[in-house]
Design a protein around this motif. Structure first.
Motif, PDB file in Angstrom:
ATOM      1  N   SER A  19       0.955  -1.209   0.010  1.00  0.00           N
ATOM      2  CA  SER A  19      -0.085   0.200  -0.034  1.00  0.00           C
ATOM      3  C   SER A  19       0.948   1.342   0.043  1.00  0.00           C
ATOM      4  CB  SER A  19      -0.869   0.179   1.211  1.00  0.00           C
ATOM      5  OG  SER A  19      -1.669  -1.245   1.127  1.00  0.00           O
ATOM      6  N   PRO A  22       2.159   2.781  -3.841  1.00  0.00           N
ATOM      7  CA  PRO A  22       1.197   3.665  -4.548  1.00  0.00           C
ATOM      8  C   PRO A  22       0.768   5.267  -3.857  1.00  0.00           C
ATOM      9  CG  PRO A  22       0.187   1.773  -3.793  1.00  0.00           C
ATOM     10  CD  PRO A  22       1.564   1.682  -3.396  1.00  0.00           C
ATOM     11  N   PHE A  23       0.822   5.053  -2.597  1.00  0.00           N
ATOM     12  CA  PHE A  23       0.680   6.187  -1.755  1.00  0.00           C
ATOM     13  C   PHE A  23       1.533   7.301  -2.084  1.00  0.00           C
ATOM     14  CE2 PHE A  23       1.658   8.916   1.727  1.00  0.00           C
ATOM     15  CZ  PHE A  23       0.794   9.979   1.745  1.00  0.00           C
ATOM     16  N   ASN A  26       1.837   8.647  -5.464  1.00  0.00           N
ATOM     17  CA  ASN A  26       0.673   9.476  -5.564  1.00  0.00           C
ATOM     18  C   ASN A  26       0.965  11.103  -4.819  1.00  0.00           C
ATOM     19  OD1 ASN A  26      -2.295  10.641  -4.436  1.00  0.00           O
ATOM     20  ND2 ASN A  26      -2.332  10.125  -6.634  1.00  0.00           N
ATOM     21  N   GLU A  86      -5.165  11.084   2.988  1.00  0.00           N
ATOM     22  CA  GLU A  86      -4.997  10.158   1.458  1.00  0.00           C
ATOM     23  C   GLU A  86      -4.523   8.801   1.664  1.00  0.00           C
ATOM     24  OE1 GLU A  86      -5.768  11.694  -1.398  1.00  0.00           O
ATOM     25  OE2 GLU A  86      -6.275  13.552  -0.401  1.00  0.00           O
ATOM     26  N   PHE A  87      -3.929   8.475   2.648  1.00  0.00           N
ATOM     27  CA  PHE A  87      -3.435   6.939   2.854  1.00  0.00           C
ATOM     28  C   PHE A  87      -4.459   6.043   2.514  1.00  0.00           C
ATOM     29  CE2 PHE A  87      -1.789   3.107   4.776  1.00  0.00           C
ATOM     30  CZ  PHE A  87      -0.917   2.846   4.044  1.00  0.00           C
ATOM     31  N   TYR A  89      -6.976   5.838   0.865  1.00  0.00           N
ATOM     32  CA  TYR A  89      -7.456   5.517  -0.498  1.00  0.00           C
ATOM     33  C   TYR A  89      -6.637   4.596  -1.399  1.00  0.00           C
ATOM     34  CZ  TYR A  89     -10.304   9.505   0.516  1.00  0.00           C
ATOM     35  OH  TYR A  89     -11.388  10.554   1.126  1.00  0.00           O
ATOM     36  N   HIS A  90      -5.391   4.259  -0.718  1.00  0.00           N
ATOM     37  CA  HIS A  90      -4.343   3.408  -1.413  1.00  0.00           C
ATOM     38  C   HIS A  90      -4.158   2.133  -0.538  1.00  0.00           C
ATOM     39  CE1 HIS A  90      -3.131   6.680  -3.832  1.00  0.00           C
ATOM     40  NE2 HIS A  90      -3.324   7.535  -2.959  1.00  0.00           N
ATOM     41  N   CYS A  91      -5.026   1.625   0.201  1.00  0.00           N
ATOM     42  CA  CYS A  91      -4.902   0.633   1.113  1.00  0.00           C
ATOM     43  C   CYS A  91      -5.150  -0.592   0.272  1.00  0.00           C
ATOM     44  CB  CYS A  91      -5.732   0.556   2.307  1.00  0.00           C
ATOM     45  SG  CYS A  91      -5.119   1.756   3.733  1.00  0.00           S
TER      46      CYS A  91
END
Length: 225
Positions: A19, A22-23, A26, A86-87, A89-91
């Motif tokens: 995870s 990508p966080f 981004n 924001e994290f 949204y990438h889990c």
């Protein structure tokens, strides 16, 4: 008879190592105006190194990044807020997490989470993984005032579900905080294998979450055979 199964979160149900990439990629792209003097690959790799698999809180990580790379125009506090916002949204979960939880519920088991971390942040992760509906109790260290491997945080989870340690299983990836701590209070332990760690003295070892329902079925059969 096993009545409850408790899980660690990060590294057990939540594939945090997957995870985080990508966080941070981004974040770099969204806030590029502040990071344009830093190669993307370097920003990502240094963040991951400082993060130390999530065991270093991000105020320290961002503070060090700002110093090392002379980042200006954005504060450590603003970067931390971005992480907190924001994290989730990438889990990404480990494979078969929902099927595994569904099978355990069908077996009539109570399910819970016992995790270290900040309350709302960890709850956001749980919700991002779509697992809250399966859980009968959620225990997060910030809200309890105790953190693993303190036995009190395990005892509180057991008390809330009204089960004994010997009637419970704990699934985790950390040798001390999860496996050793749970074993010390009498819980049956299942280690979610981490290839960066040598063999752990758990009762069972798994590579895939779908192994858990089968292990519990075998345990019940052995008890009555």
């Amino acid at each position: 008879m096993i009545k409850a199964v408790f899980f660690d979160l990060d590294g057990t149900l939540h594939n945090r190592k997957t995870s985080i990439v990508p966080f941070i990629e981004n974040q770099y792209e969204r806030l590029f105006v502040y990071f344009s003097h830093i190669p993307k690959e370097e920003y990502v790799s240094r963040f991951i190194e400082l993060d130390h698999d999530g065991y270093v809180w991000k105020d320290k990580v961002y503070g060090q990044m700002i110093i090392e790379y002379n980042i200006i125009g954005i504060t450590c506090e603003e970067l931390l807020k971005d992480y907190l916002t924001e994290f989730k949204y990438h889990c990404l979960a480990f494979e078969n997490h929902l099927e595994m939880l569904s099978q355990l519920k069908k077996q009539g088991l109570l399910l819970g989470i016992i995790t270290n971390g900040y309350g709302q942040f960890q709850l956001d992760t749980i919700r991002a993984l779509n697992i809250e509906e399966y859980l009968d109790v959620i225990i997060i260290s910030e809200w309890e005032g105790f953190k693993k491997p303190d036995p009190e945080i395990f005892e509180r989870a057991l008390k809330k579900l009204g089960v004994n340690a010997t009637e419970s299983v704990f699934v985790g990836d950390h040798p001390k905080n999860d496996i050793e701590a749970a074993k010390n209070i009498g819980m049956i332990t299942i280690w979610k294998r981490d290839l960066t760690i040598k063999m752990v003295q758990a009762d069972y070892i798994i590579d895939n979450l779908l192994e858990i329902p089968r292990i519990l079925q075998v345990m019940e059969k052995e008890k009555y055979s």
